[in-house]
Design a protein around this motif. Structure first.
Motif, mmCIF file in Angstrom:
data_model
loop_
_atom_site.group_PDB
_atom_site.id
_atom_site.type_symbol
_atom_site.label_atom_id
_atom_site.label_comp_id
_atom_site.label_asym_id
_atom_site.label_seq_id
_atom_site.Cartn_x
_atom_site.Cartn_y
_atom_site.Cartn_z
ATOM 1 N N ALA A 133 0.968 -1.088 0.068
ATOM 2 C CA ALA A 133 -0.011 0.171 -0.004
ATOM 3 C C ALA A 133 0.854 1.322 -0.027
ATOM 4 C CB ALA A 133 -0.904 -0.033 1.327
ATOM 5 N N THR A 134 2.020 1.070 0.695
ATOM 6 C CA THR A 134 2.835 2.428 0.745
ATOM 7 C C THR A 134 3.633 2.671 -0.558
ATOM 8 O OG1 THR A 134 4.685 1.118 1.268
ATOM 9 C CG2 THR A 134 3.572 1.994 3.007
ATOM 10 N N VAL A 135 3.628 1.726 -1.421
ATOM 11 C CA VAL A 135 4.019 2.065 -2.930
ATOM 12 C C VAL A 135 2.926 2.224 -3.890
ATOM 13 C CG1 VAL A 135 6.271 0.915 -2.448
ATOM 14 C CG2 VAL A 135 4.464 -0.283 -3.648
ATOM 15 N N GLU B 219 10.737 8.974 -12.473
ATOM 16 C CA GLU B 219 10.643 10.208 -11.311
ATOM 17 C C GLU B 219 9.703 9.946 -10.331
ATOM 18 O OE1 GLU B 219 9.917 13.457 -13.742
ATOM 19 O OE2 GLU B 219 12.064 13.690 -14.498
ATOM 20 N N GLU B 220 8.631 8.970 -10.601
ATOM 21 C CA GLU B 220 7.583 8.844 -9.627
ATOM 22 C C GLU B 220 8.056 7.824 -8.816
ATOM 23 O OE1 GLU B 220 3.746 8.550 -12.119
ATOM 24 O OE2 GLU B 220 3.709 6.671 -10.987
ATOM 25 N N LEU B 221 8.936 6.812 -9.208
ATOM 26 C CA LEU B 221 9.690 5.774 -8.560
ATOM 27 C C LEU B 221 10.717 6.355 -7.460
ATOM 28 C CD1 LEU B 221 9.245 2.385 -10.403
ATOM 29 C CD2 LEU B 221 7.918 3.234 -8.490
ATOM 30 N N TRP B 222 11.232 7.222 -8.037
ATOM 31 C CA TRP B 222 12.500 8.085 -7.128
ATOM 32 C C TRP B 222 11.667 8.460 -5.824
ATOM 33 C CZ3 TRP B 222 14.768 11.861 -11.264
ATOM 34 C CH2 TRP B 222 15.651 11.249 -11.965
ATOM 35 N N ALA B 223 10.638 9.290 -5.946
ATOM 36 C CA ALA B 223 9.805 9.624 -4.885
ATOM 37 C C ALA B 223 9.459 8.384 -3.857
ATOM 38 C CB ALA B 223 8.461 10.430 -5.219
ATOM 39 N N LEU C 119 10.317 5.507 1.133
ATOM 40 C CA LEU C 119 10.673 4.308 1.716
ATOM 41 C C LEU C 119 11.946 4.307 2.635
ATOM 42 C CD1 LEU C 119 9.627 1.690 -0.779
ATOM 43 C CD2 LEU C 119 8.694 1.765 1.242
ATOM 44 N N TRP C 120 12.919 4.876 2.033
ATOM 45 C CA TRP C 120 14.111 5.266 2.629
ATOM 46 C C TRP C 120 13.836 6.025 3.950
ATOM 47 C CZ3 TRP C 120 17.522 9.408 3.406
ATOM 48 C CH2 TRP C 120 18.673 9.167 3.865
ATOM 49 N N MET C 121 13.178 6.908 3.725
ATOM 50 C CA MET C 121 13.052 8.103 5.120
ATOM 51 C C MET C 121 12.178 7.454 6.033
ATOM 52 S SD MET C 121 12.557 11.711 2.950
ATOM 53 C CE MET C 121 12.436 12.647 4.316
ATOM 54 N N VAL D 261 10.617 16.349 -7.723
ATOM 55 C CA VAL D 261 11.185 17.078 -8.984
ATOM 56 C C VAL D 261 11.590 18.320 -9.313
ATOM 57 C CG1 VAL D 261 10.234 16.916 -11.566
ATOM 58 C CG2 VAL D 261 9.770 14.990 -10.110
ATOM 59 N N GLU D 262 10.905 19.214 -8.336
ATOM 60 C CA GLU D 262 11.473 20.641 -8.380
ATOM 61 C C GLU D 262 12.748 20.647 -7.876
ATOM 62 O OE1 GLU D 262 9.853 23.421 -9.351
ATOM 63 O OE2 GLU D 262 8.490 21.911 -10.059
#
Lengths: 289, 263
Positions: free
Chosen positions: A144-146, A195-199, A204-206, A253-254
């Motif tokens: 769900a988080t992804v 770019e979506e998956l970077w976020a 997840l990492w944070m 992305v900004e």
């Protein structure tokens, strides 16, 4: 370096963040016997606990070999390699891995694909049968988080490439590994999905603060995600530069249009171009000789 | 033609071809006055089938049992050998050439040896059926195991998976479609093996029945035997197809999706 936010240091002054979690000291790797099979030479790299490191370099620089070294799937030819304070002698058991190819099992649905590591890693392996409900909930929450709520019972082939890659990320994290190794995980995706998956990965990492090593050829990806970027030379690979990315998190992305961000990407690009031209000259010289 | 009519025609095609062939055959026999012991007309074959249905059924049953027993042993042995050579490079290097050698021997040449060891009748028929049917199974299962993606193996090994874990979680499920595909080939080969052995060394079975019929120039009866073998072959093949669809739908579904441009 004039820019205050980015301290760009050479490899001699490699940054020692926290206590190093991954400590690579003078490592080289050779396939076979002859000199031209040297994949990695004189590699020095440290990644602190909970740090996000990225490794970039020209193609064929031994980035994937680095993955195999750190996870213990290949022994180094020379040098010393420590993870969590212990020498790496065989395959590590605390690692999650994801690749460019999502490598999901086509006969399993998304939920049981995600839960595959739990069937192997202790102590989950012994507890899985009796506590299946609890573990399924864990996996559903992670999915769900992804953004994969409602896709648990679908099979991989019913999902888009981006969704398959999200599943692959979940599979690599389900057993809460201390170290996550990513080998160009978003390389096969289109720019927007990437770019979506970077976020997604940053979130997840944070939340979980695992130690992460990302191998990539996408410089913007490296600068977006990493705390520290290692630039590798052409084959045989070694670290030619180290950059700290001190942009605030969460990055968006900004952030990629921030002058500091653009600056660091430019700097790395020129270093890699240099590494490539060095390599061409060396090859030309070797050809002339 | 509307798409629905086209699809209906598509399902009817095999039957149209069969009926058409039988019609041409019947007419040709009539028209050119071909004598019955050279080529009997389909109606004559059918008449023989009805007239001798009791011995034909008994022989067919005998052949079917031999085939299925040989096929069953072939599955077990083929699976074991396939898993063994597919999961160990040394076993592959050692056994594969031997398997190729065994497979290139014409099985008709082996039957006399088997007769020497086992006598005539059921034992050599079962053994020949087994010898013909295990090879495709072994090779296909080994191929299936060898196609495991190296990255996936890395993922599992970095979790501390043993070789047995990798085999159970990935290797064997991955090779199942190959296994079921090989069953379709093997079952028809098992029939070939059983009938060869019955023809050469048996007092029972379809092979023996045909040999008897041939010696008496009862050609319609021979054709009736062939028809029965073909029918049994098709029936067992269909059973294998059904099992394949039932167990490895994920493999064929993926292909259909790819063909449609999805997935």
């Amino acid at each position: 370096m004039p820019n205050g936010a980015l301290s760009i240091v050479d490899k001699a002054a490699a940054p020692a963040a926290a206590a190093p979690f991954v400590d690579i000291e003078n490592v080289s790797l050779r396939y076979g016997e002859s000199a031209d099979t040297l994949a990695i030479t004189d590699l020095r790299m440290t990644v602190g606990k909970g740090e996000f490191a990225a490794v970039v370099g020209p193609s064929g620089c031994g980035k994937s070999s680095l993955m195999k070294l750190v996870t213990g799937l290949l022994p180094p030819t020379t040098g010393d390699l420590r993870v969590a304070g212990a020498r790496v002698t065989g395959p590590l058991k605390i690692v999650g891995m994801a690749f460019q190819n999502s490598t999901l099992l086509p006969w399993r649905d998304i939920l049981s694909n995600t839960m595959l590591p739990l069937e192997i890693v202790q102590p989950h392996r012994n507890r899985l049968r009796r506590n299946r409900k609890e573990y399924e909930e864990l996996a559903c929450n992670l999915l769900a988080t992804v953004g994969l709520r409602g896709f648990e019972k679908k099979h991989p082939w019913m999902l888009s490439g981006g969704m398959q890659q999200r599943t692959s990320l979940c599979r690599s994290l389900i057993h809460s590994p201390e170290l996550l190794m990513l080998d160009e995980p978003f390389g096969a995706l289109d720019a927007f999905t990437r770019e979506e998956l970077w976020a997604v990965l940053q979130d997840l990492w944070m939340q979980r603060r695992f130690t992460c090593i990302l191998v990539t050829h996408d410089l913007r990806e490296a600068a977006y995600l990493a705390d520290v970027i290692y630039v590798m030379s052409a084959r045989p690979g070694r670290i030619v530069a180290t950059h700290r990315v001190d942009l605030p998190r969460p990055r968006t992305v900004e952030s990629t249009f921030d002058p500091k961000f653009v600056d660091i990407v430019h700097k790395i690009r020129s270093e890699i171009a240099q590494a490539r031209s060095d390599d061409r000259q060396r090859t030309a010289a070797a050809g002339a000789a | 033609m509307s798409p629905r009519a086209f699809r209906r025609l598509e399902t009817a095609m095999p039957w149209l071809v069969i009926v058409g062939t039988l019609l041409v055959w019947e007419l040709a026999v009539d028209l050119f006055g071909i004598r019955q012991f050279i080529l009997p007309a389909p109606t004559a074959v059918y008449a023989a089938l009805v007239q001798y249905h009791e011995p034909i059924l008994a022989s067919a049953f005998f052949t079917l049992i031999n085939t299925l027993l040989g096929f069953g042993i072939g599955i077990v042995v083929g699976l074991l050998i396939g898993i063994f050579i597919g999961s160990s490079r040394l076993a592959y290097a050692g056994l594969y050439p031997v398997l190729i050698g065994i497979n290139s021997i014409p099985k008709a040449a082996i039957v006399p040896i088997l007769v020497l060891w086992m006598g005539i009748g059921q034992p050599p028929a079962i053994t020949t059926a087994f010898l013909l049917s295990f090879f495709p199974i072994a090779v296909n299962v080994a191929t299936g195991l060898a196609t495991t993606e190296p990255e996936l193996e890395d993922v599992l090994r970095s979790l501390g998976a043993t070789r047995l874990d990798i085999l159970a979680k990935v290797g064997i499920p991955r090779s199942l479609p190959y296994f079921f595909a090989s069953l379709k080939v093997s079952i028809t080969l098992a029939f070939v093996g059983a009938v060869i052995s019955e023809t050469l060394a048996s007092n029972d079975g379809i092979g023996y029945l045909m040999l008897q019929a041939a010696s008496q120039f009862r050609t319609p009866l021979m054709f009736a035997g062939v028809t029965v073998i073909a029918a049994m072959g098709i029936a067992t093949y269909l059973v294998c197809v059904f099992i394949e669809r039932r167990f490895t739908g994920w493999a064929t579904r993926k292909q259909t999706m790819a063909a449609m441009g999805g997935g």
